[in-house]
Design an enzyme around this catalytic site. Structure first.
Site, PDB file in Angstrom:
ATOM      1  N   ASN A  33     -36.816-102.356  28.943  1.00 14.17           N
ATOM      2  CA  ASN A  33     -37.568-101.412  29.774  1.00 14.17           C
ATOM      3  C   ASN A  33     -38.980-101.262  29.198  1.00 14.17           C
ATOM      4  OD1 ASN A  33     -37.897 -98.114  30.775  1.00 14.17           O
ATOM      5  ND2 ASN A  33     -37.418 -99.733  32.190  1.00 14.17           N
ATOM      6  N   GLY A  37     -46.518 -99.506  25.252  1.00 11.77           N
ATOM      7  CA  GLY A  37     -46.240 -99.356  23.818  1.00 11.77           C
ATOM      8  C   GLY A  37     -45.636-100.634  23.245  1.00 11.77           C
ATOM      9  N   HIS A  38     -44.662-101.194  23.980  1.00 13.64           N
ATOM     10  CA  HIS A  38     -44.045-102.446  23.508  1.00 13.64           C
ATOM     11  C   HIS A  38     -45.051-103.598  23.519  1.00 13.64           C
ATOM     12  CE1 HIS A  38     -40.468-100.228  25.223  1.00 13.64           C
ATOM     13  NE2 HIS A  38     -40.043-100.514  24.017  1.00 13.64           N
ATOM     14  N   ARG A 190     -38.021 -93.105  28.050  1.00 13.47           N
ATOM     15  CA  ARG A 190     -37.337 -91.879  28.516  1.00 13.47           C
ATOM     16  C   ARG A 190     -38.254 -90.978  29.343  1.00 13.47           C
ATOM     17  NH1 ARG A 190     -34.446 -92.519  23.184  1.00 13.47           N
ATOM     18  NH2 ARG A 190     -32.299 -92.997  23.777  1.00 13.47           N
TER      19      ARG A 190
END
Ligand code: PAF
Length: 285
Positions: A33, A37-38, A190
């Site tokens: 997901n 950030g990733h 989240r």
């Protein structure tokens, strides 16, 4: 073109070929997901290695019995496209049976005591044991020279650094800066659980951390700073698990003197649990 791999033998073949060619290999472990950030982790990995492997594995052993393992968002197609665009070379997507061949009940477990038991670890017993267990397996599977983790999960990074030092994994650990939305909310998979009113309130987390930093820098005693932050978050409607100022190794400061600090918080809005932190320096007086 990115290659998606789900057999360990194929992964070993690819990484073995890179290593024989003298290439430096980076690993970016994720639960999928993927968001900005990733992708910043992929960028950091690319800047520090010749080839990048990203893993996507929603790790059952790091979720508590009442946590969101079943609901955790799984978006493999979008993840693969995003990783390809970010310049990742291999997507390692093991099935649970590849990761835990003996099943999760019989899996050999890892644990980094002490640092795993405070703050986040105290609220989520066993969480960091599950993280260490899967990260050690990923290190063994991929055998990277370098691995990148986000500083948003500050304690996770500290736990992994402790495990790597203790077990002498020959892997350099990189911590990437927190990526935030325009209003300051830290990017997280989240965040999408938040309703519109909750999303509007969530920015209070960052504002509270900035207040904590400013008050500590101004010399206000730590206990008073923490109490004010707790009151602010509760008044805004959060159920707060912790909001604390610590030393960089997460020990409790014994005095309010100068030096580096990190303020960390975890709080719930409705059914969504969010974490954030801020690193700062308390000046000499
Ligand atoms: O930070 C995460 O996404 C996970 O905890 C990690 C490091 C991929 C281990 O499952």
């Amino acid at each position: 073109m990115i290659e998606t791999v789900n057999q360990l033998s194929r992964l070993r073949e690819i990484v073995g070929g890179w290593k024989r060619a003298g290439l430096r290999v980076a690993l970016v472990p994720t639960m999928g997901n993927l968001h900005a950030g990733h992708f910043s982790l992929i960028e950091l990995a690319r800047a520090n290695a010749d080839r990048v492997v990203a893993s996507v594995f929603v790790n059952p052993t790091q979720f508590g019995p009442n946590e969101d393992f079943a609901q955790y968002p799984r978006t493999p197609d979008a993840d693969r496209l995003g990783l390809e665009a970010a310049g990742c070379d291999v997507l390692w997507m093991p099935a649970v049976e590849q990761m835990y061949p003996l099943g999760t009940d019989h899996a050999t477990r890892m644990r980094a005591p002490g640092i795993s038991d405070v703050l986040e670890g105290a609220c989520r017993p066993g969480h960091f044991d599950g993280v260490c267990t899967v990260v050690a397996r990923l290190f063994n599977q991929v055998q990277p020279d370098v691995a990148a983790f986000g500083r948003k999960d500050y304690q996770q990074l500290a736990v992994i650094r402790q495990m790597v030092a203790d077990l002498a994994f020959p892997i350099e650990i990189l911590g990437a800066p927190i990526v935030r939305e325009d209003d300051g909310l830290a990017r997280s998979s989240r965040n999408q659980y938040l309703s519109a009113p909750e999303r509007a309130l969530a920015v209070e987390l960052r504002r509270t951390l900035l207040q904590v930093r400013d008050e500590c820098v101004a010399g206000k005693p730590r206990a008073a700073v923490q109490a004010a932050a707790l009151a602010r978050l509760q008044a805004a409607g959060f159920e707060v698990d912790y909001c604390e100022v610590r030393l960089p190794d997460l020990a409790e400061p014994t005095r309010d003197d100068d030096g580096p600090r990190v303020a960390l918080l975890a709080a719930r809005l409705g059914r969504t649990r969010l974490i954030d932190n801020i690193e700062f320096q308390v000046p000499a007086r």
